[in-house]
Enzyme design. Structure first.
Site, mmCIF file in Angstrom:
data_model
loop_
_atom_site.group_PDB
_atom_site.id
_atom_site.type_symbol
_atom_site.label_atom_id
_atom_site.label_comp_id
_atom_site.label_asym_id
_atom_site.label_seq_id
_atom_site.Cartn_x
_atom_site.Cartn_y
_atom_site.Cartn_z
ATOM 1 N N ASP A 52 0.828 -1.197 0.000
ATOM 2 C CA ASP A 52 0.000 0.000 0.000
ATOM 3 C C ASP A 52 0.868 1.255 0.000
ATOM 4 O O ASP A 52 0.597 2.218 -0.727
ATOM 5 C CB ASP A 52 -0.910 -0.020 1.230
ATOM 6 C CG ASP A 52 -1.740 1.247 1.360
ATOM 7 O OD1 ASP A 52 -2.592 1.483 0.487
ATOM 8 O OD2 ASP A 52 -1.534 1.987 2.332
ATOM 9 N N GLU A 56 -2.133 -5.174 -3.783
ATOM 10 C CA GLU A 56 -1.148 -4.425 -3.004
ATOM 11 C C GLU A 56 -0.085 -5.350 -2.434
ATOM 12 O O GLU A 56 1.103 -4.986 -2.368
ATOM 13 C CB GLU A 56 -1.845 -3.668 -1.883
ATOM 14 C CG GLU A 56 -2.725 -2.526 -2.379
ATOM 15 C CD GLU A 56 -3.433 -1.781 -1.278
ATOM 16 O OE1 GLU A 56 -3.777 -0.605 -1.491
ATOM 17 O OE2 GLU A 56 -3.658 -2.373 -0.197
#
Length: 236
Positions: free
Chosen positions: A50, A122
């Site tokens: 992320d 992610e």
């Protein structure tokens, strides 16, 4: 008839990356519900990915839109890193069949769950970062998010907000709006509104409400000053 096991080479080809440490990819594809997942689910890699994604996207935006103010860059960033965008990338990779799930989750169709797909995308970015470094992860992000970068899924800003931000960035006072004409009956009025920004040519907008006419006037001034282009913003 048993489902054919997906070929990991096909996924690697879609990612455009070859892992030195395949165990990182394996971890990125492992949901916490998977048998024997233990502490090796994708959650930690998702946390890392992320942050890597955010940095890579921010760098892309900074280079791609050299004239964009901070507010626009922030909205573009938020649009690209949100769950729906990450899930869309995961679907383009066709990552669902490779995700390791518990039996209950697999039977209930969790391979198509948008949250899981977004998390896995992610996690894969985080895995590539650990395996090949930032440049490799950034290259993956650039390949995978370039189409989304060019076509935001949500409006980035309305014309009045954009005009105010632009005026502020120029060190100018806020725009002022004036009704110069109102026609039509009370139940169906039409407004012509003029917008002024200090030192700039005035612009006008028409609408069936003051708000719509103000937005049209702001759009006209943005186009007039070359801040927006007809191709991107010519139509309301």
């Amino acid at each position: 008839m048993a489902r054919r096991k997906p070929n990991i080479d096909d996924l690697l080809r879609r990612l455009g990356y070859r892992f030195e440490r395949m165990e990182l990819l394996d971890e990125a594809l492992t949901h916490v519900s998977a048998p024997n997942a233990g502490g090796q689910s994708y959650q930690r890699l998702e946390f890392l990915g992320d942050r890597v994604l955010g940095l890579a996207i921010a760098e892309m935006l900074y280079k791609t839109f050299p004239g964009a103010p901070e507010g626009e860059l922030s909205r573009r960033l938020a649009d690209l890193v949100r769950r729906e965008s990450c899930a869309e990338v995961a679907e383009a990779w066709d990552v669902g069949p490779y995700v390791k799930l518990g039996a209950g989750e697999a039977h209930s169709g969790e391979r198509r769950n948008q949250t899981i797909l977004a998390d896995v995308s992610e996690a894969i970015i985080g895995a590539v970062f650990l395996d090949g470094g930032y440049d490799a992860a950034k290259a993956l992000v650039e390949r995978s998010f370039k189409d989304l970068l060019a076509t935001p899924r949500r409006p980035l800003r309305d014309p009045k907000s954009a005009l105010q931000e632009w005026a502020q960035g120029q060190g100018l006072p806020p725009p002022t709006y004036t009704v110069v004409e109102q026609t039509g009956p009370d139940h169906a009025p039409k407004f012509r509104i003029m917008v002024k920004v200090k030192g700039k040519e005035t612009a006008f907008g028409l609408g069936t409400s003051k708000r719509i006419a103000e937005q049209a006037a702001a759009r006209s001034l943005l186009l007039q000053e070359g801040v927006w282009t007809e191709e991107e913003h010519g139509v309301a």
